[in-house]
Write a protein that holds these residues in place. Structure first.
Motif, PDB file in Angstrom:
ATOM      1  N   GLU A  52       9.931  -4.572 -46.488  1.00 39.33           N
ATOM      2  CA  GLU A  52       9.576  -5.556 -47.510  1.00 39.33           C
ATOM      3  C   GLU A  52       9.876  -6.974 -47.030  1.00 39.33           C
ATOM      4  OE1 GLU A  52       8.355  -4.800 -51.055  1.00 39.33           O
ATOM      5  OE2 GLU A  52       7.623  -3.352 -49.595  1.00 39.33           O
ATOM      6  N   PHE A  53      10.984  -7.139 -46.359  1.00 35.92           N
ATOM      7  CA  PHE A  53      11.341  -8.449 -45.808  1.00 35.92           C
ATOM      8  C   PHE A  53      10.270  -8.921 -44.826  1.00 35.92           C
ATOM      9  CE2 PHE A  53      13.378 -10.927 -42.398  1.00 35.92           C
ATOM     10  CZ  PHE A  53      13.969 -11.958 -43.120  1.00 35.92           C
ATOM     11  N   ASN A  54       9.874  -8.035 -43.931  1.00 36.52           N
ATOM     12  CA  ASN A  54       8.869  -8.404 -42.926  1.00 36.52           C
ATOM     13  C   ASN A  54       7.496  -8.628 -43.555  1.00 36.52           C
ATOM     14  OD1 ASN A  54      10.499  -8.403 -40.537  1.00 36.52           O
ATOM     15  ND2 ASN A  54      10.549  -6.175 -40.610  1.00 36.52           N
ATOM     16  N   ASP A  55       7.163  -7.848 -44.590  1.00 41.06           N
ATOM     17  CA  ASP A  55       5.891  -8.066 -45.292  1.00 41.06           C
ATOM     18  C   ASP A  55       5.867  -9.440 -45.949  1.00 41.06           C
ATOM     19  OD1 ASP A  55       4.985  -5.581 -44.552  1.00 41.06           O
ATOM     20  OD2 ASP A  55       5.321  -4.625 -46.495  1.00 41.06           O
ATOM     21  N   LEU A  56       6.980  -9.814 -46.586  1.00 40.07           N
ATOM     22  CA  LEU A  56       7.070 -11.131 -47.213  1.00 40.07           C
ATOM     23  C   LEU A  56       6.985 -12.224 -46.160  1.00 40.07           C
ATOM     24  CD1 LEU A  56       7.589 -13.095 -49.512  1.00 40.07           C
ATOM     25  CD2 LEU A  56      10.044 -12.613 -49.301  1.00 40.07           C
ATOM     26  N   LEU A  57       7.691 -12.046 -45.065  1.00 39.97           N
ATOM     27  CA  LEU A  57       7.679 -13.046 -43.997  1.00 39.97           C
ATOM     28  C   LEU A  57       6.268 -13.243 -43.452  1.00 39.97           C
ATOM     29  CD1 LEU A  57       9.894 -14.771 -42.744  1.00 39.97           C
ATOM     30  CD2 LEU A  57      10.146 -13.059 -40.954  1.00 39.97           C
ATOM     31  N   ALA A 113       3.488 -12.660 -45.073  1.00 40.09           N
ATOM     32  CA  ALA A 113       2.692 -13.310 -46.123  1.00 40.09           C
ATOM     33  C   ALA A 113       2.978 -14.803 -46.167  1.00 40.09           C
ATOM     34  CB  ALA A 113       2.991 -12.661 -47.470  1.00 40.09           C
ATOM     35  N   ILE A 114       4.232 -15.180 -45.995  1.00 41.02           N
ATOM     36  CA  ILE A 114       4.598 -16.599 -45.959  1.00 41.02           C
ATOM     37  C   ILE A 114       3.919 -17.286 -44.787  1.00 41.02           C
ATOM     38  CG2 ILE A 114       6.510 -18.177 -45.475  1.00 41.02           C
ATOM     39  CD1 ILE A 114       8.301 -16.256 -47.116  1.00 41.02           C
ATOM     40  N   GLU A 115       4.005 -16.657 -43.618  1.00 39.61           N
ATOM     41  CA  GLU A 115       3.406 -17.249 -42.415  1.00 39.61           C
ATOM     42  C   GLU A 115       1.893 -17.313 -42.506  1.00 39.61           C
ATOM     43  OE1 GLU A 115       5.127 -14.717 -39.476  1.00 39.61           O
ATOM     44  OE2 GLU A 115       7.042 -15.811 -39.425  1.00 39.61           O
ATOM     45  N   ASN A 116       1.299 -16.450 -43.345  1.00 37.69           N
ATOM     46  CA  ASN A 116      -0.157 -16.481 -43.553  1.00 37.69           C
ATOM     47  C   ASN A 116      -0.579 -17.431 -44.678  1.00 37.69           C
ATOM     48  OD1 ASN A 116      -0.679 -14.598 -41.523  1.00 37.69           O
ATOM     49  ND2 ASN A 116      -0.461 -12.846 -42.912  1.00 37.69           N
ATOM     50  N   GLY A 117       0.407 -18.136 -45.240  1.00 35.46           N
ATOM     51  CA  GLY A 117       0.092 -19.129 -46.262  1.00 35.46           C
ATOM     52  C   GLY A 117      -0.206 -18.564 -47.631  1.00 35.46           C
ATOM     53  N   GLU A 118       0.317 -17.373 -47.947  1.00 38.51           N
ATOM     54  CA  GLU A 118       0.000 -16.745 -49.219  1.00 38.51           C
ATOM     55  C   GLU A 118       0.857 -17.244 -50.377  1.00 38.51           C
ATOM     56  OE1 GLU A 118      -0.192 -12.491 -48.979  1.00 38.51           O
ATOM     57  OE2 GLU A 118      -1.061 -12.527 -46.953  1.00 38.51           O
ATOM     58  N   TYR A 119       1.992 -17.907 -50.091  1.00 41.46           N
ATOM     59  CA  TYR A 119       2.893 -18.344 -51.155  1.00 41.46           C
ATOM     60  C   TYR A 119       3.285 -19.803 -50.995  1.00 41.46           C
ATOM     61  CZ  TYR A 119       3.333 -13.334 -51.944  1.00 41.46           C
ATOM     62  OH  TYR A 119       3.055 -12.019 -52.182  1.00 41.46           O
ATOM     63  N   SER A 120       3.568 -20.412 -52.132  1.00 41.96           N
ATOM     64  CA  SER A 120       4.085 -21.782 -52.136  1.00 41.96           C
ATOM     65  C   SER A 120       5.573 -21.799 -52.458  1.00 41.96           C
ATOM     66  CB  SER A 120       3.331 -22.631 -53.163  1.00 41.96           C
ATOM     67  OG  SER A 120       3.489 -22.084 -54.475  1.00 41.96           O
TER      68      SER A 120
END
Length: 249
Positions: free
Chosen positions: A59-64, A66-73
Motif C-alpha cells: 500500500e505504501f508503494n502504491d501510494l508513492l 500514485a503521488i509520483e504519477n501526479g494523482e494526488y494534491s
C-alpha cells in the motif's frame, strides 16, 4: 471550512502488526476530514499492517507511485512515524511529495503540515530521524535482552510441541497438557513417535494424538535430534537437555 474542489485526497494508515488496532488512527483522520468539511467518500484510503522500516509495503508503494504519477494534491497521515521508521524511506516519501507538489497533512504531532515548497520539512525530517533512532535503540535493547536470555539458558521463540515455557522463561516438558487450549503433552508426542516406529502411519497416529498434525509429527520423526528428545531423552541443545531431566524417558 470547505474543501477545494480540485484537490485530490489520499490518506495512509499503518499499524505495525495484524494484531494491533488502527481504529484510533482512522478516527483521528476521519475527524480531521470532518473538520475540514471534506467528504470521506472523496478520499482514497491506503491501509496496511507492516514494519515502518520495511520498503516492502504494497500500500505504501502504491501510494508513492500514485503521488509520483501526479494523482494526488494532498496526503493525510496520523503522524510522521506512520510513513516510515527508517530515515531513507521517510526522505523518499517527502522528496516524492515535494517533487509532485503534494502537501502532507499530519493529524497528530509537532508538525501539522509539510508544504510542497518545503515549509515544515525541517521539523518533519527531525521527527523522522528521531523515530529512526528510537527504532535502532529498541533493536539494540531487544538484541541485548535476547543475548542475556540465551546466556541464562532461557528459551526464546516458539515453544516446541510437547513443551511449555516456565514463568522464568525456561523450557520444560508439558506433563499436564490443556487439550482444550490446543496443547499437546510431551508423552503424547513420545507415544506417537513410538507408534510410528512400530509401523503405524503418520495420518493414523496424528488422528489419535491430541492437537498433533501429521505434518508436525512427520517433521519431528524425520529429525534425528528432535526425535531423540522424546524417545531417548537426549538433546544437542543444552536448554532442551536441562528440561529433559524432569522426565524419565
Amino acid at each position: 471550512m470547505s474543501s477545494t474542489s480540485d484537490n485530490q485526497w489520499a490518506t495512509y494508515i499503518r499499524k505495525s502488526t495484524e494484531e494491533q488496532d488502527d481504529q484510533h488512527q482512522r478516527q483521528d483522520i476521519k475527524d480531521w476530514f470532518d473538520y475540514k468539511d471534506i467528504p470521506v467518500a472523496d478520499v482514497d484510503f491506503y491501509s496496511e499492517a507492516g514494519s515502518g522500516a520495511s520498503s516492502n509495503r504494497d500500500e505504501f508503494n502504491d501510494l508513492l507511485n500514485a503521488i509520483e504519477n501526479g494523482e494526488y494534491s494532498d496526503v493525510v497521515v496520523w503522524e510522521v512515524s506512520r510513513i516510515a521508521r527508517k530515515g531513507e524511506l521517510a526522505q523518499r516519501f517527502f522528496d516524492s511529495c515535494e517533487d509532485a507538489g503534494v502537501t502532507i497533512h499530519v493529524t497528530n504531532g509537532s508538525v501539522r503540515k509539510i508544504e510542497a515548497d518545503g515549509t515544515g520539512r525541517l521539523v518533519a525530517d527531525i521527527i523522522a530521524s528521531v523515530a529512526a533512532e528510537e527504532r535502532r535503540q529498541l533493536i539494540r535493547r531487544t538484541e541485548s535482552g535476547q543475548r542475556r536470555a540465551r546466556e541464562q539458558g532461557k528459551w526464546l521463540g516458539q515453544t516446541p510441541v510437547g513443551f511449555v515455557r516456565s514463568d522464568e522463561g525456561y523450557l520444560k516438558p508439558n506433563l499436564n497438557p490443556d487439550y482444550d487450549s490446543g496443547e499437546t503433552g510431551f508423552f503424547d508426542v513420545a507415544d506417537a513417535l513410538e507408534r510410528v516406529e512400530s509401523g503405524e502411519s503418520y495420518n493414523k497416529t496424528a488422528e489419535n494424538t491430541p492437537n498433533l498434525t501429521r505434518q508436525t509429527l512427520s517433521k519431528i520423526h524425520q529429525d534425528d535430534d528432535r526425535r531423540g528428545w522424546y524417545i531417548e531423552g537426549e538433546a544437542e541443545d543444552d536448554r532442551v537437555q536441562d528440561a529433559l531431566t524432569e522426565v524419565d524417558v
